[in-house]
Scaffold this active site. Structure first.
Site, mmCIF file in Angstrom:
data_model
loop_
_atom_site.group_PDB
_atom_site.id
_atom_site.type_symbol
_atom_site.label_atom_id
_atom_site.label_comp_id
_atom_site.label_asym_id
_atom_site.label_seq_id
_atom_site.Cartn_x
_atom_site.Cartn_y
_atom_site.Cartn_z
ATOM 1 N N ARG A 95 0.859 -1.199 0.000
ATOM 2 C CA ARG A 95 0.000 0.000 0.000
ATOM 3 C C ARG A 95 0.893 1.246 0.000
ATOM 4 O O ARG A 95 0.611 2.227 -0.681
ATOM 5 C CB ARG A 95 -0.927 0.000 1.227
ATOM 6 C CG ARG A 95 -1.765 1.259 1.347
ATOM 7 C CD ARG A 95 -2.781 1.177 2.481
ATOM 8 N NE ARG A 95 -3.538 2.425 2.594
ATOM 9 C CZ ARG A 95 -4.531 2.616 3.453
ATOM 10 N NH1 ARG A 95 -4.897 1.660 4.272
ATOM 11 N NH2 ARG A 95 -5.175 3.775 3.498
ATOM 12 N N ASN A 149 -10.520 -4.600 -0.820
ATOM 13 C CA ASN A 149 -10.394 -3.527 -1.813
ATOM 14 C C ASN A 149 -9.411 -3.884 -2.916
ATOM 15 O O ASN A 149 -8.676 -4.847 -2.784
ATOM 16 C CB ASN A 149 -9.919 -2.251 -1.096
ATOM 17 C CG ASN A 149 -11.090 -1.418 -0.637
ATOM 18 O OD1 ASN A 149 -12.066 -1.245 -1.358
ATOM 19 N ND2 ASN A 149 -11.002 -0.900 0.580
ATOM 20 N N CYS A 171 -19.257 -1.968 0.631
ATOM 21 C CA CYS A 171 -18.305 -0.971 1.134
ATOM 22 C C CYS A 171 -18.916 -0.255 2.338
ATOM 23 O O CYS A 171 -20.128 -0.070 2.418
ATOM 24 C CB CYS A 171 -18.042 0.045 0.034
ATOM 25 S SG CYS A 171 -17.170 1.520 0.560
ATOM 26 N N ASP A 172 -18.056 0.175 3.257
ATOM 27 C CA ASP A 172 -18.575 0.819 4.467
ATOM 28 C C ASP A 172 -18.618 2.352 4.398
ATOM 29 O O ASP A 172 -19.139 2.987 5.300
ATOM 30 C CB ASP A 172 -17.756 0.394 5.694
ATOM 31 C CG ASP A 172 -16.322 0.897 5.625
ATOM 32 O OD1 ASP A 172 -15.963 1.563 4.644
ATOM 33 O OD2 ASP A 172 -15.564 0.616 6.567
ATOM 34 N N HIS A 202 -16.765 3.827 -4.269
ATOM 35 C CA HIS A 202 -15.927 5.006 -3.966
ATOM 36 C C HIS A 202 -16.098 6.080 -5.048
ATOM 37 O O HIS A 202 -15.144 6.797 -5.392
ATOM 38 C CB HIS A 202 -14.433 4.602 -3.818
ATOM 39 C CG HIS A 202 -14.158 3.811 -2.568
ATOM 40 N ND1 HIS A 202 -12.899 3.437 -2.188
ATOM 41 C CD2 HIS A 202 -14.989 3.345 -1.595
ATOM 42 C CE1 HIS A 202 -12.962 2.750 -1.042
ATOM 43 N NE2 HIS A 202 -14.219 2.690 -0.673
ATOM 44 N N TYR A 267 -14.878 10.034 -1.522
ATOM 45 C CA TYR A 267 -13.775 9.631 -2.417
ATOM 46 C C TYR A 267 -13.724 10.456 -3.704
ATOM 47 O O TYR A 267 -12.702 10.453 -4.398
ATOM 48 C CB TYR A 267 -13.864 8.136 -2.738
ATOM 49 C CG TYR A 267 -13.255 7.286 -1.651
ATOM 50 C CD1 TYR A 267 -11.891 7.027 -1.625
ATOM 51 C CD2 TYR A 267 -14.031 6.763 -0.624
ATOM 52 C CE1 TYR A 267 -11.319 6.261 -0.618
ATOM 53 C CE2 TYR A 267 -13.469 5.994 0.386
ATOM 54 C CZ TYR A 267 -12.102 5.756 0.386
ATOM 55 O OH TYR A 267 -11.532 5.007 1.386
ATOM 56 N N ARG A 287 -0.825 7.794 4.002
ATOM 57 C CA ARG A 287 -1.813 7.129 4.873
ATOM 58 C C ARG A 287 -1.319 5.734 5.300
ATOM 59 O O ARG A 287 -1.556 5.325 6.435
ATOM 60 C CB ARG A 287 -3.157 7.044 4.128
ATOM 61 C CG ARG A 287 -4.254 6.314 4.883
ATOM 62 C CD ARG A 287 -4.722 7.041 6.127
ATOM 63 N NE ARG A 287 -5.641 6.223 6.907
ATOM 64 C CZ ARG A 287 -5.834 6.321 8.217
ATOM 65 N NH1 ARG A 287 -5.192 7.229 8.928
ATOM 66 N NH2 ARG A 287 -6.687 5.541 8.824
HETATM 67 P P1 NAD Z 1 -4.308 -6.103 6.767
HETATM 68 O O1 NAD Z 1 -3.098 -6.081 5.922
HETATM 69 O O2 NAD Z 1 -4.212 -5.785 8.204
HETATM 70 O O3 NAD Z 1 -4.963 -7.558 6.657
HETATM 71 C C1 NAD Z 1 -5.114 -8.263 5.489
HETATM 72 C C2 NAD Z 1 -4.785 -9.739 5.709
HETATM 73 O O4 NAD Z 1 -4.993 -10.412 4.464
HETATM 74 C C3 NAD Z 1 -3.312 -9.995 6.105
HETATM 75 O O5 NAD Z 1 -3.229 -10.745 7.283
HETATM 76 C C4 NAD Z 1 -2.757 -10.757 4.917
HETATM 77 O O6 NAD Z 1 -1.778 -11.704 5.253
HETATM 78 C C5 NAD Z 1 -4.004 -11.396 4.344
HETATM 79 N N1 NAD Z 1 -3.871 -11.821 2.949
HETATM 80 C C6 NAD Z 1 -3.302 -11.164 1.939
HETATM 81 N N2 NAD Z 1 -3.396 -11.868 0.807
HETATM 82 C C7 NAD Z 1 -4.058 -13.009 1.105
HETATM 83 C C8 NAD Z 1 -4.471 -14.128 0.341
HETATM 84 N N3 NAD Z 1 -4.222 -14.211 -0.975
HETATM 85 N N4 NAD Z 1 -5.129 -15.126 0.977
HETATM 86 C C9 NAD Z 1 -5.369 -15.056 2.295
HETATM 87 N N5 NAD Z 1 -5.024 -14.004 3.061
HETATM 88 C C10 NAD Z 1 -4.362 -12.998 2.471
HETATM 89 O O7 NAD Z 1 -5.357 -5.149 6.055
HETATM 90 P P2 NAD Z 1 -6.550 -4.259 6.640
HETATM 91 O O8 NAD Z 1 -6.159 -2.854 6.665
HETATM 92 O O9 NAD Z 1 -7.063 -4.854 7.870
HETATM 93 O O10 NAD Z 1 -7.626 -4.379 5.489
HETATM 94 C C11 NAD Z 1 -8.119 -5.607 5.020
HETATM 95 C C12 NAD Z 1 -8.934 -5.393 3.765
HETATM 96 O O11 NAD Z 1 -10.187 -4.813 4.061
HETATM 97 C C13 NAD Z 1 -8.283 -4.469 2.743
HETATM 98 O O12 NAD Z 1 -8.527 -4.959 1.444
HETATM 99 C C14 NAD Z 1 -9.012 -3.168 2.948
HETATM 100 O O13 NAD Z 1 -8.901 -2.336 1.840
HETATM 101 C C15 NAD Z 1 -10.385 -3.699 3.170
HETATM 102 N N6 NAD Z 1 -11.382 -2.783 3.751
HETATM 103 C C16 NAD Z 1 -12.485 -2.542 3.013
HETATM 104 C C17 NAD Z 1 -13.472 -1.736 3.459
HETATM 105 C C18 NAD Z 1 -14.643 -1.458 2.563
HETATM 106 O O14 NAD Z 1 -15.324 -0.488 2.711
HETATM 107 N N7 NAD Z 1 -14.917 -2.287 1.558
HETATM 108 C C19 NAD Z 1 -13.348 -1.139 4.721
HETATM 109 C C20 NAD Z 1 -12.211 -1.386 5.498
HETATM 110 C C21 NAD Z 1 -11.225 -2.237 4.988
HETATM 111 C C1 G6P Z 2 -13.180 3.471 4.081
HETATM 112 C C2 G6P Z 2 -13.398 2.784 2.788
HETATM 113 C C3 G6P Z 2 -12.605 1.515 2.727
HETATM 114 C C4 G6P Z 2 -11.156 1.801 2.980
HETATM 115 C C5 G6P Z 2 -10.975 2.514 4.290
HETATM 116 C C6 G6P Z 2 -9.538 2.982 4.383
HETATM 117 O O1 G6P Z 2 -13.741 2.735 5.118
HETATM 118 O O2 G6P Z 2 -14.729 2.489 2.539
HETATM 119 O O3 G6P Z 2 -12.800 0.932 1.479
HETATM 120 O O4 G6P Z 2 -10.406 0.607 2.990
HETATM 121 O O5 G6P Z 2 -11.799 3.641 4.362
HETATM 122 O O6 G6P Z 2 -9.265 3.268 5.675
HETATM 123 P P1 G6P Z 2 -7.778 3.388 6.209
HETATM 124 O O7 G6P Z 2 -8.004 3.723 7.627
HETATM 125 O O8 G6P Z 2 -7.141 2.025 6.001
HETATM 126 O O9 G6P Z 2 -7.118 4.450 5.404
HETATM 127 MN MN MN Z 3 -14.856 1.109 0.734
#
Ligand code: NAD
Ligand code: G6P
Ligand code: MN
Length: 444
Positions: A95, A149, A171-172, A202, A267, A287
């Site tokens: 990232r 994501n 998405c949240d 987004h 976004y 970030r």
């Molecule tokens: P993080 O890095 O703390 O955790 C991600 C985990 O996924 C890690 O432990 C990693 O080892 C694992 N991983 C990576 N590739 C993998 C694979 N191929 N198979 C199994 N496990 C695998 O990340 P985070 O900040 O906690 O975020 C997790 C995800 O949630 C991200 O994609 C983030 O963008 C997403 N997210 C989405 C929303 C939304 O609105 N849609 C909101 C918050 C977070």
């Molecule tokens: C929002 C979005 C997520 C994104 C997150 C990033 O919740 O909907 O898609 O992953 O923000 O937050 P962060 O704290 O990781 O920058």
């Molecule tokens: Mn999102």
């Protein structure tokens, strides 16, 4: 008859969001009872810290729930009802590169928007498809709730490559913004509102917000947006509270100014004010650094603490209230609640004057058999123009991944509204290819 209890696998068990989601699931046992929670990750050591802490927590608070964690797909995905998928392929280290490489060329660096989001998409597609395939192999009736994501690109990839799979992308961000708008109107919860919304993930707008009695809430919300953006609604949850997020909520005022008829997703600032974003970025500290220095340290610190003490009493774990939508979604399917939720789904005419094959974010009714779209009608020229450009970026990324096409990825980055020229797009792309050599398919 005994009430059915569900088996949930959390894919990305080592995620910073995992403990908050486990606690949240426990808080909602009355409506979504669970018999088994399994963590799955491909990074054993990272997952183990989170898992051992959660194991202690579960033993102390819900010993009746079976718990396991594994890196073995068969163990993880056998006898499962729901897979909650939140993986980050490449972790925060990648990232950071997504955010810093474009900034070297004067282009904004963001997790899901612009070249950074495209790079992340090229990594995520394979990871999410792999987990979807495991789920279908070992538990063909299960549903995947995906919030990995960049959700827009992941959703388009699953539409193209696994069109019949039981995956819902969500998405949240709209949830958080709706809470803020409810707050502006003096309501206790966003669930007291009924909304009309259209866009891509987004990348969307509210065009209608009413209270339960059908009264128009838009005039009140507009007043707040014109003055302070979303900054007036700051309240409820413990996510999105750091300075950079507060600035984003305030900047929504300027995004709103472009079309005061609608309320924009935060976004959009990256597409409409990219020069401002670059000026306010520190190319040495983005970030990703903030998250590594704060959320990641706090969560893993708390987990280690529980492991060291052997108890989760006074551990500082908190249920991730803002993620309640995940329970709502699982419940909607499990209990056929027919709840109205924003999902990322194939358009199929729900936005009348827009590509039928686009993955759009719109309100849907969710029940046992999946979702039904709520038609949003025709959208204005301004939004349509922006969305056509952005959806083309997303589709080109997925085509580039499928075909291994350098040309299409160059086109995708060039077409992003955040990038000034094909020359700059190529410079960024060539750097991203080197940085992502362990993750992307080979491009020709
Ligand atoms: P993080 O890095 O703390 O955790 C991600 C985990 O996924 C890690 O432990 C990693 O080892 C694992 N991983 C990576 N590739 C993998 C694979 N191929 N198979 C199994 N496990 C695998 O990340 P985070 O900040 O906690 O975020 C997790 C995800 O949630 C991200 O994609 C983030 O963008 C997403 N997210 C989405 C929303 C939304 O609105 N849609 C909101 C918050 C977070
Ligand atoms: C929002 C979005 C997520 C994104 C997150 C990033 O919740 O909907 O898609 O992953 O923000 O937050 P962060 O704290 O990781 O920058
Ligand atoms: Mn999102």
């Amino acid at each position: 008859m005994e009430e059915k209890k569900y088996a949930v696998t959390i894919a990305g068990g080592g995620s910073t969001f995992t403990p908050g989601i486990v606690l949240l699931l426990l808080d909602h046992q009355d409506r979504f009872p669970i018999r088994k929670i399994t963590f799955y990750d491909n990074f054993a050591q990272r997952q183990e810290t989170v898992a051992k802490a959660c194991q202690i927590y579960l033993q102390e608070n819900a010993p009746e729930i079976k718990f396991d964690y594994t890196t073995d797909p068969q163990t993880a995905f056998t006898d499962v009802d729901f897979v909650m998928c939140h993986i980050r392929v490449g972790l925060y280290a990648m990232r950071e590169k997504d955010e810093k490489i474009p900034l070297k060329y004067g282009v904004l660096g963001q997790e899901t928007c612009g070249p950074g989001g495209i790079a992340y998409g090229m990594r995520s597609i394979g990871g999410v498809i792999e987990i979807l395939d495991y789920m279908e192999k070992y538990s063909p009736d299960a549903w995947m709730l995906n919030y990995s994501n960049p959700a827009a690109i992941v959703a388009e990839a699953t539409r193209r490559l696994r069109p019949h799979s039981k995956i819902l992308n969500i998405c949240d961000m709209p949830i958080d913004l709706e809470e803020k708008m409810a707050n502006m109107c003096g309501l206790k919860s966003r669930k007291e509102m009924s909304v009309g919304y259209y866009g891509l993930n987004h990348f969307g707008w509210w065009h209608k917000i009413e209270d339960k009695d059908g009264n128009d809430l838009m005039p009140e919300i507009r007043k707040h947006m014109a003055k302070n953006g979303f900054a007036d609604g700051i309240s409820t949850n413990n996510q999105h509270v750091e300075k950079s997020w507060l600035e984003t909520f305030a900047k929504a005022k300027d995004v709103y100014a472009l079309d005061p008829q609608t309320i924009p997703n935060t976004y959009l600032k990256y597409y409409l004010y990219p020069d401002y974003v670059v000026e306010h970025s520190n190319p040495e500290y983005t970030r990703a650094n903030e998250v590594m220095d704060h959320r990641e340290k706090i969560v893993f610190g708390a987990c280690q603490d529980i492991i060291d003490k052997g108890t989760s009493k006074d551990c500082g774990f908190e249920a991730d209230a803002h993620a309640e939508y995940i329970v709502d979604l699982a419940c909607a399917i499990a209990k056929n609640t027919k709840e109205k939720m924003l999902l990322i789904v194939p358009n199929e005419g729900a936005i009348e004057n827009f590509d039928r094959t686009a993955m759009v974010e719109i309100p849907c009714i969710v029940g046992k058999n999946g979702y039904e779209r709520i038609v949003q009608g025709a959208i204005p020229q301004f939004q349509k123009g922006l969305m056509e450009q952005q959806v083309s970026v997303e589709k080109l990324v997925v085509e580039a991944w499928i075909e291994g096409s350098y040309q299409k990825l160059w086109q995708a980055i060039t077409l992003s509204k955040t990038v000034p020229s094909a020359r700059v797009a190529k410079l960024i792309l060539d750097d991203l290819i080197i940085a992502n050599k362990d993750y992307w398919p080979e491009l020709k």
